[in-house]
Write an enzyme that holds these catalytic residues in place. Structure first.
Site, mmCIF file in Angstrom:
data_model
loop_
_atom_site.group_PDB
_atom_site.id
_atom_site.type_symbol
_atom_site.label_atom_id
_atom_site.label_comp_id
_atom_site.label_asym_id
_atom_site.label_seq_id
_atom_site.Cartn_x
_atom_site.Cartn_y
_atom_site.Cartn_z
ATOM 1 N N ARG A 211 57.595 -76.995 -67.075
ATOM 2 C CA ARG A 211 57.158 -77.814 -66.019
ATOM 3 C C ARG A 211 57.973 -79.013 -65.928
ATOM 4 N NH1 ARG A 211 51.774 -75.168 -66.669
ATOM 5 N NH2 ARG A 211 51.183 -76.692 -68.578
ATOM 6 N N SER A 250 46.947 -64.689 -56.127
ATOM 7 C CA SER A 250 46.004 -63.925 -55.350
ATOM 8 C C SER A 250 44.367 -64.054 -55.744
ATOM 9 C CB SER A 250 46.217 -62.252 -55.933
ATOM 10 O OG SER A 250 45.926 -62.402 -57.567
ATOM 11 N N ASP A 298 56.190 -67.079 -62.432
ATOM 12 C CA ASP A 298 55.642 -67.125 -63.487
ATOM 13 C C ASP A 298 54.558 -66.264 -63.661
ATOM 14 O OD1 ASP A 298 54.825 -67.793 -66.096
ATOM 15 O OD2 ASP A 298 53.676 -69.620 -65.460
ATOM 16 N N CYS A 338 55.789 -63.370 -69.949
ATOM 17 C CA CYS A 338 55.000 -63.917 -71.310
ATOM 18 C C CYS A 338 54.710 -62.553 -71.887
ATOM 19 C CB CYS A 338 53.977 -64.689 -70.754
ATOM 20 S SG CYS A 338 52.663 -63.760 -69.440
#
Length: 394
Positions: A211, A250, A298, A338
């Site tokens: 970030r 979502s 991500d 990930c």
């Protein structure tokens, strides 16, 4: 006395190389009466000692705690926790004036397989991924509080979604304290942590350094943060001087937390807008008046086991292709996986395929990974789970 797990002949080689898992297929016998979560002695076919660890039914039958024949007691956990804390002190993460968020214990990476501890200010969130760590939670919490010498006033236990079984014991709840103050700081930015109902321990601590990197690319750009969760990349982009930032997830709860986090740091800032929508549908529906030149992908883990690998790679290819098709020339794409079973080569090939299908010229600017407070045990390469690429798209 600890009960005994005996290995089949020739099945001790990985343990001799200090790999911290014993798979069920390597076991010849388990001493009668051994309960799940119990500490066991692992011996080879001849009966010679190899390791101590937590026993559990399943593919990974023993998670090794130590290759020395010692008692697994409060002193053992104190030694392991103290070692983990020393690593974070070396990384200058403890008592930092601009950052009170870090991972204190990272499972196998800190020689405590099955245990995660994230620190958010004066609250630690503890999560068990093995029954053995679940049964030891109170001893670990007491040891942690004592070791942190007043830095930790609250310890929240959050294992309802990570343990492969349900017990009569509380899987979520405070083991110490009970603070409702859930605002923490990361690199000078504030955010709310949803340790009660949120994913992981309430925040994705593993993206802290990525970030911060994104912030350097954000000036003057139109940013799209897909799978934003609680908006971490979004408020870094805003501090970096982004022209606009759109956050998409979502989950309505995630979008609400994103809005709260943006408001904490940039009250009333009209540059940010959040959308509760499926990522693929949003990318399909991008209109010409919503062009982006910095996109973050991500997503959650597309593959949690090897059987899902093929479909996961197709998903990564499809997602990245859509981003390549939508991003403006000269744009920057931050893209991640990930999924532990997706290797760096798997992921890169999926992204390369996506670039070719979208017929875009793409250069790799940087290769990203998990931060240093998520260390990888050199004998346990499976611990390297987070992969990322920063791409320049012509």
């Amino acid at each position: 006395m600890y009960k005994e797990v005996r290995l089949r002949k020739g099945k001790n080689e990985s343990l001799r190389r200090f790999h911290p898992w014993v798979f069920s297929g390597a076991i010849l016998s388990v001493e009668e009466g051994t309960a799940e979560g119990e500490v066991v002695r692992v011996v080879d076919f001849s009966g010679d000692f190899i390791a101590m660890g937590h026993y559990q039914q399943g593919s990974i039958a023993v998670r090794v705690l130590t290759f020395s024949e010692v008692a697994i007691d409060r002193a053992f956990y104190a030694s392991r926790l103290s070692s983990a804390l020393q690593v974070r002190r070396t990384l200058a993460l403890v008592d930092h004036p601009q950052n009170n968020t870090y991972r204190l214990v990272h499972g196998e990476g800190d020689h405590l397989p099955g245990l995660i501890i994230d620190v958010y200010g004066d609250t630690a969130v503890m999560q068990a991924h093995s029954i053995g760590m679940h049964l030891s939670r109170k001893m670990i919490a007491d040891t942690l509080a004592e070791m942190m010498d007043g830095r930790i006033r609250n310890i929240y236990y959050k294992s309802e979604t990570t343990l492969p079984f349900m017990t009569d014991d509380d899987m979520n709840g405070f083991l110490l304290g009970g603070s409702s103050n859930n605002v923490a700081m990361e690199n000078g930015l504030r955010f709310r942590v949803d340790w009660l109902k949120g994913q992981k321990t309430g925040f994705f601590v593993d993206q802290r350094e990525n970030r911060q990197l994104l912030e350097r690319y954000a000036k003057g750009r139109r940013v799209l943060n897909m799978f934003c969760y609680t908006g971490g990349f979004s408020f870094y982009a805003m501090r970096g001087g982004a022209e606009i930032v759109h956050s998409v997830d979502s989950s309505g709860k995630a979008i609400e937390l994103t809005r709260q986090n943006v408001e904490l740091n940039f009250p009333g800032d009209s540059r940010h807008e959040a959308f509760c929508e499926d990522a693929f549908k949003f990318l399909d529906g991008i209109a010409h008046d919503k062009s982006y030149d910095l996109i973050i992908l991500d997503p959650p883990a597309f593959a949690k086991h090897r059987g899902a690998l093929h479909n996961a790679l197709k998903g990564y290819t499809r997602l990245n292709q859509k981003a390549f098709e939508r991003i403006e020339a000269g744009g920057i794409l931050f893209t991640f996986s990930c999924s532990q079973v997706v290797t760096k080569d798997h992921f890169r090939n999926a992204v390369f395929t996506a670039a070719a299908l979208a017929r875009r010229k793409v250069r790799i600017l940087q290769q990203l990974h998990q931060p240093s407070d998520h260390p990888i045990n050199i004998y346990h390469p499976e611990g390297e789970y987070l992969k990322g690429l920063v791409l320049y798209v012509e």
